[in-house]
Design an enzyme around this catalytic site. Sequence first.
Site, PDB file in Angstrom:
ATOM      1  N   GLU A   1      60.184 -67.050  16.945  1.00  0.00           N
ATOM      2  CA  GLU A   1      59.556 -66.341  17.947  1.00  0.00           C
ATOM      3  C   GLU A   1      58.270 -67.035  18.321  1.00  0.00           C
ATOM      4  O   GLU A   1      57.119 -66.474  18.459  1.00  0.00           O
ATOM      5  CB  GLU A   1      59.144 -65.099  17.225  1.00  0.00           C
ATOM      6  CG  GLU A   1      60.292 -64.427  16.704  1.00  0.00           C
ATOM      7  CD  GLU A   1      59.851 -62.989  15.936  1.00  0.00           C
ATOM      8  OE1 GLU A   1      58.792 -62.569  15.915  1.00  0.00           O
ATOM      9  OE2 GLU A   1      60.959 -62.454  15.608  1.00  0.00           O
TER      10      GLU A   1
ATOM     11  N   GLU B   1      70.214 -61.308  14.205  1.00  0.00           N
ATOM     12  CA  GLU B   1      69.386 -60.230  13.588  1.00  0.00           C
ATOM     13  C   GLU B   1      70.155 -59.053  14.189  1.00  0.00           C
ATOM     14  O   GLU B   1      69.351 -58.121  14.800  1.00  0.00           O
ATOM     15  CB  GLU B   1      68.015 -60.398  13.559  1.00  0.00           C
ATOM     16  CG  GLU B   1      67.252 -61.438  13.093  1.00  0.00           C
ATOM     17  CD  GLU B   1      65.795 -61.484  13.370  1.00  0.00           C
ATOM     18  OE1 GLU B   1      65.341 -60.579  13.469  1.00  0.00           O
ATOM     19  OE2 GLU B   1      65.322 -62.792  13.167  1.00  0.00           O
TER      20      GLU B   1
END
Length: 359
Positions: A149, A254
Amino acid sequence: MAALFLTGLSLLPDTAFGQEIPSLKDTFRNDFGIGTALNMAQIEEKDPQMTAFIVRQFNMATPENIMKSGLIHPKWDTYAFEPADKLVEFGKKHNIRINGHTLIWHSQLPPFVRGIQSRDSVRAFFTNHIKTVAGRYAGKVFSWDVVNEALNEDGTMRKTVFLQHLGEDYVTEAFRLTQQAAPNTELYYNDYNNEQPAKRAGCIALVKKIQAAGVRIDGVGIQGHWHVGRVPLKDIEESILQYAALGLKVMITELDIEVLPRNFQGAEVSRQMAANAESNPYPDGLPDAVQQQLAADYQALFRLFLKHKDKITRVTFWGVNDGLSWLNNWPVRGRTNYPLLFDRKNQPKPAFYKVVSLK
Ligand code: G3I
């Protein structure tokens, strides 16, 4: 088994209505790995039925929290390796490949990092952390989410403690250090919403920079935190193609599909939403219409994954069942969410059957 069903006794965890539940990992054995996120209780095998269920359904796993720097590196000179060591043992024992998650992330940092002011100290933390953690698990984990991220939604670099003190090259540097510490481990960049065009472009630029520096990157993880009825299939397909064109493996890392009201998309963990009368609409069960939409969305996703199985190496769900999903507590605490293929009792949902019916 029928007798068991008729007597009303509780069913075995890998049966539904007396029938053996198909295994996801076996169903997609020739296509891609099937992973799940594991919490500490699962790693410690607190519940043997849960362990048996995990082992039957999944052949890859990612620790949901225990390898994040705040947990594995709580103080400047102190590492807490025990949980991660147990995870490695769990994987070995059950033939489950472990993806390390994650070396460099701005979130869930050790508290001492907040007190660091100087560039040199940030660099020392960054270097020591990667060398120590990646080094210890070299040959023990299959892969690492090296950086997690690092991008904003518009594709620019997220302003983190690493960007601020080390500059834009910190991402390349993280891959270089991990490559040195763990030469035979696969190295990935992982993010959410990086199937969206602007963020995807930023992600591609990042990858090209790493490659241009002669540093190895093996794959990109598209986290896959999507919303029911709004799964961006076209963007996902375009991203799979564009990432693969860079010579990278593509992973869905995810996966979950949000079914509750939310006014933004993604997984920005610092964002919260106020609870109100409408925020937890299905405490007693998912209405059939939503259940069917969820099933259709999962089926469309897996149809797409199968179409590109030559580029996709792994599909990992973010949790084993609905009751264990982080989405029950984010962005609103204490909701009842239904984002996965298995319900709170590890029973398959209609989405599960739609997915396995593709084979
Ligand atoms: O362990 C403490 C416990 O002691 C305390 O009582 C409790 C009260 O809040 O908190 C517990 O810690 C929580 C931790 O999960 C373990 O359950 C944290 O509050 C909570 O914030 C943390 O959430 C995790 C989140 O990352 C934090 O950033 C989620 O479980 C985890 O699923 C989530 O995973 C991230 C990926 O790593 C990266 N991509 C997005 C994804 C979803 O946010």
